[in-house]
Design a protein around this motif. Structure first.
Motif, short mmCIF file in Angstrom:
data_model
loop_
_atom_site.label_atom_id
_atom_site.label_comp_id
_atom_site.label_asym_id
_atom_site.label_seq_id
_atom_site.Cartn_x
_atom_site.Cartn_y
_atom_site.Cartn_z
N VAL A 138 42.30 22.68 51.23
CA VAL A 138 42.77 23.44 51.05
C VAL A 138 42.54 24.69 49.51
CG1 VAL A 138 44.65 24.82 51.33
CG2 VAL A 138 44.83 22.48 52.14
N GLN A 139 40.98 25.37 50.67
CA GLN A 139 41.07 26.42 49.50
C GLN A 139 41.79 27.46 49.05
OE1 GLN A 139 37.46 26.29 47.32
NE2 GLN A 139 39.17 27.33 46.32
N GLU A 140 42.36 27.49 47.94
CA GLU A 140 43.30 28.85 47.67
C GLU A 140 42.71 29.81 46.78
OE1 GLU A 140 48.07 28.27 47.49
OE2 GLU A 140 46.97 26.41 47.38
N ASN A 141 43.20 30.78 46.73
CA ASN A 141 42.54 31.66 45.51
C ASN A 141 41.82 31.07 44.04
OD1 ASN A 141 41.07 34.16 44.69
ND2 ASN A 141 43.23 34.94 43.51
N ASP A 142 42.16 30.20 43.70
CA ASP A 142 41.86 29.60 42.39
C ASP A 142 42.52 28.45 42.14
OD1 ASP A 142 44.76 30.12 42.32
OD2 ASP A 142 45.06 30.97 40.45
N ARG A 143 43.21 27.45 43.52
CA ARG A 143 42.92 25.88 43.44
C ARG A 143 42.35 26.05 44.60
NH1 ARG A 143 45.62 22.70 40.83
NH2 ARG A 143 46.61 24.70 39.51
N ARG A 160 39.05 32.59 39.80
CA ARG A 160 39.18 33.56 40.47
C ARG A 160 38.51 33.35 41.65
NH1 ARG A 160 42.55 38.10 39.36
NH2 ARG A 160 43.60 38.09 41.09
N TYR A 161 38.48 34.03 42.99
CA TYR A 161 37.02 33.95 44.81
C TYR A 161 36.74 33.16 44.88
CZ TYR A 161 39.48 38.28 42.38
OH TYR A 161 40.71 39.45 42.85
N CYS A 162 37.00 31.62 44.42
CA CYS A 162 36.26 30.84 44.46
C CYS A 162 36.70 30.59 46.34
CB CYS A 162 36.54 29.22 43.50
SG CYS A 162 35.30 28.08 43.73
N ARG A 163 35.74 30.10 47.31
CA ARG A 163 36.12 29.40 48.29
C ARG A 163 34.88 29.20 49.13
NH1 ARG A 163 36.95 34.37 51.62
NH2 ARG A 163 37.17 33.10 53.53
N SER A 164 34.78 28.83 50.33
CA SER A 164 33.65 28.16 51.23
C SER A 164 33.39 26.54 50.75
CB SER A 164 32.13 28.77 51.11
OG SER A 164 32.37 30.24 51.80
N VAL A 196 31.41 20.37 47.77
CA VAL A 196 31.18 21.62 46.59
C VAL A 196 31.81 22.71 46.82
CG1 VAL A 196 28.98 22.90 46.66
CG2 VAL A 196 29.10 20.10 46.95
N THR A 197 31.85 23.78 46.00
CA THR A 197 32.56 24.81 46.76
C THR A 197 32.11 25.51 45.36
OG1 THR A 197 34.70 25.81 46.82
CG2 THR A 197 34.32 24.36 45.24
N GLY A 198 32.12 27.54 46.01
CA GLY A 198 32.18 28.35 44.60
C GLY A 198 30.71 29.18 45.18
N GLY A 199 30.30 30.10 44.31
CA GLY A 199 29.47 30.70 45.03
C GLY A 199 29.51 32.10 45.73
N TRP A 200 30.60 32.02 46.52
CA TRP A 200 31.39 33.15 46.93
C TRP A 200 30.84 35.05 46.59
CZ3 TRP A 200 36.33 36.44 47.67
CH2 TRP A 200 35.95 37.27 48.96
N ARG A 201 29.67 35.71 47.24
CA ARG A 201 29.69 36.91 46.89
C ARG A 201 29.47 36.86 45.02
NH1 ARG A 201 34.74 41.11 48.78
NH2 ARG A 201 34.18 40.85 51.21
N GLY A 202 28.74 35.59 44.57
CA GLY A 202 28.51 35.76 43.36
C GLY A 202 29.36 35.75 42.24
N TYR A 203 30.93 35.61 42.40
CA TYR A 203 31.78 35.98 41.63
C TYR A 203 32.41 33.89 40.79
CZ TYR A 203 33.33 39.18 44.26
OH TYR A 203 33.91 40.61 44.72
#
Length: 355
Positions: A85-90, A109-113, A122-129
């Motif tokens: 479960v990927q929430e905004n910051d967890r 914050r703003y981590c996803r995918s 592996v997660t992160g990298g959405w919109r370069g945030y």
């Protein structure tokens, strides 16, 4: 639940097995299934696991906020399987069988995918945030993290690694270490798909990348080459192709006078367009293979008004099955076998196709 709703009419029987009221707008990104389990987000802060055939609740657990993504994976051996479960910051991992928490980690914050590659997440990298970050699936232990925020299209597990990319640069990285395994340079920049996929695996050695306004190219794993696949005469939608039932399905961007957007049926071996789907209204969700149910029909799609259409391989409509009463649809997903999940404005419906 209502097991007797006569939702679909002839010429083909498509029986509603169950309906789940979500008490919020449905979202295909927070619906996931594996085996006999269907996991869905509902009521703002609840995550529920349903039985695939009956819709009975297996477990119901609370989460903090509306999740960005819900991802399921079976256990690689004897075990319970996992729900991410990927929430905004967890990022949290639950046990698939009972919904109990296994681990939870804080993230920028703003981590996803998130994607699951074997025993690694592996997660992160959405919109370069945020940086790309990896964890062990079994216990959430951190494995690696890029030193700076990274920008990537939605990652894809393929070729023994995780495919990431932005602009004209695409890389295959080792999920356990983050090290680069292969790299490709595209002739045009990857299309900006936001949180949707840009890559489509169509074989162990071939992956399609959606780039530019009208093109798809093939990434070759063994040779490291980039080859032309499809160059269309009109703009394509900013989303990856689908590979379902041995056919590549590509969304067009153009909107007809009646509001319809077509999909191209493309041969995977040579990129030749063999047909076009147009149901006279926007299609929503996936193209779902349903082989063997009706002579000549091998795929199901749904329009946003709730009209279910069965297609042949070239995209020609074989049957239309209208809902009664009309019900808007937001997405169509396969649940395995002859079962379909239709995500509505506030409902999730499981439908069984029978000839």
């Amino acid at each position: 639940m209502d097991a007797d709703v006569d939702w679909w009419t002839h010429p083909m029987d498509a029986r509603t097995l169950w309906i789940r009221q979500l008490h919020q707008r449905g979202d295909a990104g927070t619906l996931a299934g594996v085996g006999e389990h269907v996991v869905v987000h509902e009521r703002r802060t609840r995550l529920v696991c349903l039985d695939r055939h009956e819709g009975a609740v297996r477990w119901d657990t609370g989460i903090r906020t509306r999740p960005y993504d819900v991802v399921t994976a079976p256990a690689p051996g004897p075990g319970a399987g996992s729900v991410l479960v990927q929430e905004n910051d967890r990022l949290s991992c639950l046990r698939l069988t009972d919904g109990d928490g296994v681990w939870s980690v804080g993230l920028p914050r703003y981590c996803r995918s998130p994607v699951i590659a074997g025993d690694t997440v592996v997660t992160g990298g959405w919109r370069g945030y945020t940086p790309l970050t990896a964890f062990r699936l079994v216990d959430g232990r951190p494995l690696w993290r890029t030193p700076e925020p990274a920008r990537t299209a939605k990652p894809l597990v393929w070729g023994g690694g995780v495919l990431v990319g932005s602009g004209t640069d695409v890389r295959l990285i080792d999920p356990g270490s983050g090290q680069e395994l292969s790299r490709w340079r595209l002739p045009e920049a990857l299309t900006e798909t936001d949180h949707r996929p840009a890559f489509t695996a169509i074989g162990q050695d071939r992956c399609l990348a959606r780039c530019g306004r009208r093109s798809l190219v093939t990434l070759r794993l063994c040779s490291g080459h980039v080859e032309p696949f499809l160059s269309h005469d009109a703009d394509l939608a900013a989303s990856a192709a689908e590979f379902a039932g041995g056919v590549v399905w590509v969304r067009e961007a153009r909107v007809a006078s009646d509001g319809a957007c077509g999909r191209l049926a493309v041969a995977p071996e040579n990129g030749r367009v063999v047909g076009r789907v147009d149901v006279r209204e926007p299609l929503v969700g996936d193209v779902v293979p349903v082989p063997g149910l009706v002579p000549g029909a091998g795929f199901a799609v749904v329009g946003d008004s709730g009209v279910l259409c069965l297609l042949e391989r070239e995209g020609r409509i074989v049957h239309r099955i209208r809902s009664r009463p009309p019900g808007r649809a937001l997405a169509l997903r396969g649940l395995g076998g002859d079962l379909l999940a239709v995500v509505g404005r506030g409902t999730l419906r499981a439908v069984a196709l029978t000839s």
